[in-house]
Write an enzyme that holds these catalytic residues in place. Sequence first.
Site, short mmCIF file in Angstrom:
data_model
loop_
_atom_site.label_atom_id
_atom_site.label_comp_id
_atom_site.label_asym_id
_atom_site.label_seq_id
_atom_site.Cartn_x
_atom_site.Cartn_y
_atom_site.Cartn_z
CG ASP A 233 -2.24 0.75 0.92
OD1 ASP A 233 -2.23 1.64 0.06
OD2 ASP A 233 -3.26 0.44 1.56
CE1 TYR A 234 0.23 7.76 -2.62
CE2 TYR A 234 1.51 8.17 -0.65
CZ TYR A 234 1.05 8.57 -1.88
OH TYR A 234 1.42 9.80 -2.38
#
Length: 715
Positions: free
Chosen positions: A266-267
Amino acid sequence: MEQQKLEKLLSKMTLDEKIGQLMQFAGHFYATNNNKDPVTGPDDLQVSSKSINYSGSVLGSAGAERNKEIQERYLAQSRMKIPLLFMADVINGFRTIFPIPLGLGASWDPMLVERAQTISAKEASSAGIHVTFAPMVDLVRDPRWGRVMESPGEDSFLNQEFAKASVRGFQGENLQADGERVAACVKHFVGYGAVEGGRDYNKVDLSERELRENYLPAFQAALEAGCELVMTAFNTIDSIPASGNQKLMREILRKEFDFDGVLISDYGAVEELIPHGVAADQKEAARKAMYAGVDIEMMSLCYENSLKELIGEGKVSVDLLDEAVFRILNLKNKLGLFENPYRGASIQKQNKYLFCPEHKEVAQEAAEKSCVLLKNNDVLPLRGGKIALIGPYADNPDILGEWSIFGKKEEAVTLKAGIAKHTSDYTYALGCPMYDRQETALTEAVNVAKESTHIILALGEGSDRSGEGRSRSSITLPENQLELLRELKQIGKPITVVLFNGRPLDLTEVAELADGILEAWHPGSVGGTAIANLLFGKVNPSGKLTMSFPRTTGQIPVYYNAYNTGRPLPEGSTERFYSRYIDTPNEPLYPFGFGLSYADFQYESLQLSANELKPGGSIDVQVLVKNQSDYSGEEIVQLYIRDLVGEVVRPVKELKAFQKVFIPADESKLVSFSITEEMLRYHHANLEFKSDPGEFKVLVGSSSTDLLSQSFYLK
């Protein structure tokens, strides 16, 4: 491209080119103009032109012309001519926006979800997107968490059904041959929906048995449906962050689930191993993520800055790097990018597909089937008279939901516009802004209400109150909106509250004051039309909750498939020494599976074909559902099972099957199910997945609390 050619391509790549394939940066780093992307990321991320020229994928960039231009410019300077992957969050629609996933879940209609995601893929692919970061299948029991709006709800079985439907919709039957599909990325692996305190990015503390019983099955279902990518979660499991968790990613995901697709962080999650406290610096974070099997690092630079050095020191093998790169190359090959690097990107298709009438029609159907009628004291459907349309959501286009990043609010059909299609006999008043009190608006609303025969009061929380990073400690409506409801109640006119929100809310006071309540969620582009059709009876409400609505925030988590405890509270008892609250009932205000209709459905004659289930056999279950009304409608018939005695404590009931059936007015339908031994299995203390002989109850009805029951035995 044949596998041998892919392997040959890999063998020719330099170390820098290989590492570059593992990097994903936001679209604005590739832009040649001031056109920023919906998902941009920090401008101060130190990304060099060399990094961009080597990188393997792009985050959040959309638009056929734009993505074609980026791809063309990238390939012109690339030695190996390996195309970029374009990935984006297409959660509940691209340009045509459907209800938020929690709303789509309330439709209990996997086929409808598949149709919606097919449309999402068609629109997104025409805009040059190859991968969507969906479906999110996190099981959620805490509505304080903002990302509950992305989840189908609190039940593992339903989450599995919607996971499979979404993957089928996004990917179709042949991803390589069908340029109007996109690869799906199931998220967030794993347990993110159980963050402590409902606070985003927080720790998760689950036993492995609980993890396997409730949180992993939906991911496994998505992978069995062919999902091409998996995204790591932000949270910890067993005190290890997911992006560095070898047991989760290597042992369970790769080995047990036999997943050989692309694993993406994820980011910024790889670099977040540092503040988590399991990595001292980027170098250690890169090493741990590589050993966990993370193929693509999204929007941080640990691989970029450290992998070459780690390989030189022998701390990360080239073979480990090659594994990751080959998985990325293989995904690009499955998408046909080596033959056609522009894939489905087409200005002509964009003009044809985006927000076209056919897509809006499905979005309207989805919104109609997602709304849940929570209360109706014979005030709906509307039967004429003058309507006072009041509230901060009465004429508000903020109905697309937090993650509809490519949708356009100016295209959304508001409730006011929807009602205007049915009648001109209404008067609109704001009543109050979304979160602030305004005396003049309140006075105007009271005056308008006095001249009406029925008040439609549109309340809720804006999209800025749900989604990522939008956790709340209290989930009531804003005080100014409750004040508006109290003031209008004093007038004495019937009040129907229409709710626009991204999570279950504490509606205890609303339920006391309102005569009718319609839960509309954030219903998407054509929400106003759909809601008005329901209010005026053109469409009969059929949605049912997939997440319980608590009576108060202090009850959270409250969910239908809880354990009984050693001191279950006898019905109606107020005695002290039982598992209970002294200031509120144990039960939620509106339970899982609940939803009213204009029809009156009655359940009778629950019958089993046998009371003994033998190995390899089945028991047929039948129930008669009568529609004792003048309204035809759809009913969601739900089947639950309770294991009365297990090796470990078992839930009081578990959803095992459901059917959505249409029953004409004044008619009946015999609904049939089949129970097999596989439906009775669970994870034992040693994590073995099997059933136990003994007594079970089968419960069938209209919600998790309104049920007929019969007993049977497993030999």
